[in-house]
Motif scaffolding. Structure first.
Motif, PDB file in Angstrom:
ATOM      1  N   ARG A  26      -1.247  -5.102 -11.033  1.00  0.00           N
ATOM      2  CA  ARG A  26      -1.385  -3.642 -10.974  1.00  0.00           C
ATOM      3  C   ARG A  26      -0.179  -2.962 -11.633  1.00  0.00           C
ATOM      4  N   GLN A  27       1.008  -3.448 -11.320  1.00  0.00           N
ATOM      5  CA  GLN A  27       2.225  -2.873 -11.880  1.00  0.00           C
ATOM      6  C   GLN A  27       2.242  -3.019 -13.408  1.00  0.00           C
ATOM      7  N   MET A  28       1.991  -4.216 -13.902  1.00  0.00           N
ATOM      8  CA  MET A  28       1.982  -4.455 -15.357  1.00  0.00           C
ATOM      9  C   MET A  28       0.887  -3.644 -16.038  1.00  0.00           C
TER      10      MET A  28
ATOM     11  N   SER B 159       0.827  -1.203   0.000  1.00  0.00           N
ATOM     12  CA  SER B 159       0.000   0.000   0.000  1.00  0.00           C
ATOM     13  C   SER B 159       0.864   1.257   0.000  1.00  0.00           C
ATOM     14  N   ASP B 160       1.927   1.248   0.811  1.00  0.00           N
ATOM     15  CA  ASP B 160       2.856   2.388   0.837  1.00  0.00           C
ATOM     16  C   ASP B 160       3.512   2.584  -0.532  1.00  0.00           C
ATOM     17  N   LEU B 161       3.883   1.476  -1.174  1.00  0.00           N
ATOM     18  CA  LEU B 161       4.501   1.562  -2.497  1.00  0.00           C
ATOM     19  C   LEU B 161       3.505   2.136  -3.504  1.00  0.00           C
ATOM     20  N   ARG B 162       2.264   1.701  -3.435  1.00  0.00           N
ATOM     21  CA  ARG B 162       1.233   2.207  -4.357  1.00  0.00           C
ATOM     22  C   ARG B 162       1.036   3.719  -4.188  1.00  0.00           C
ATOM     23  N   LEU B 163       0.996   4.179  -2.946  1.00  0.00           N
ATOM     24  CA  LEU B 163       0.849   5.612  -2.688  1.00  0.00           C
ATOM     25  C   LEU B 163       2.041   6.396  -3.220  1.00  0.00           C
ATOM     26  N   SER B 164       3.235   5.833  -3.091  1.00  0.00           N
ATOM     27  CA  SER B 164       4.438   6.473  -3.615  1.00  0.00           C
ATOM     28  C   SER B 164       4.362   6.573  -5.137  1.00  0.00           C
TER      29      SER B 164
END
Length: 195
Positions: free
Chosen positions: A130-132, A66-71
């Motif tokens: 999500r990343q792809m 979640s922290d990575l997604r927000l970043s």
């Protein structure tokens, strides 16, 4: 009567203690007792918020994702063109906070545990999709449709590999070099598409 908002504060405290414990002892040797000691609470408090060690470890991985997604979203906010957005994604996935020793230890431990846990595997699949999807969505704006899948897969694999290689080194200049290599790869993709 517990204070309002205490659950979120306590869970964050326990997740931070879990990351610290994994860094100190490794995934296998991280125990509820060690986590509770690092958080300065009783093991009963840990069990009040999490049913067992696996539940706490899953919540920790979920929090880190979640922290990575927000970043990533924060980086993307500042980008306007598709090219800028790809560079923003590269910068987000190679951000300095991802190279902090405790963060590195936790990510490597979670990735190593993914094949042994259905819940961790599920979280990893969500992250990968999500990343792809994000990379492919942007690449569709600047590359021929036949090249989108391979471009996204290649850049994601390169970023992950650069992160692993760089995170295991002792110097901070490696992170900038990793970004530079990823940017160069992206420029090669654009060159190939436009020649």
């Amino acid at each position: 009567m517990p204070k309002v908002g205490m659950e979120a504060i306590r869970k964050k405290q326990l997740i931070e203690a879990t990351i610290s414990a994994i860094h100190e002892r490794g995934y296998a040797d991280t125990t509820i007792r060690l986590i509770s000691q690092k958080a300065g609470v009783s093991t009963g408090i840990v069990h009040h918020y999490f049913k067992d060690k696996d539940d706490l470890l899953r919540a920790t991985m979920q929090s880190m994702l979640s922290d990575l997604r927000l970043s990533v979203l924060k980086y993307l906010e500042q980008a306007t063109t598709p090219e800028d957005k790809i560079k923003a994604l590269i910068s987000a996935y190679l951000d300095a906070h991802l190279f902090e020793p405790e963060t590195v230890s936790a990510w490597l431990a979670f990735w190593a545990h993914v094949p042994h846990s259905e819940e961790m595997l599920r979280l990893q699949h969500i992250y990968e999709k999500r990343q792809m999807s994000t990379f492919k969505h942007i690449f569709k704006m600047i590359l021929p449709s036949k090249d989108v899948e391979n471009a996204a897969l290649g850049l994601v694999a390169l970023i992950d590999g650069l992160w692993v290689r760089t995170s295991l080194q002792d110097h901070t200049s490696g992170r900038e070099k990793a970004r530079e290599v990823a940017f160069d790869y992206f420029e090669m993709l654009l060159y190939k598409a436009n020649k």
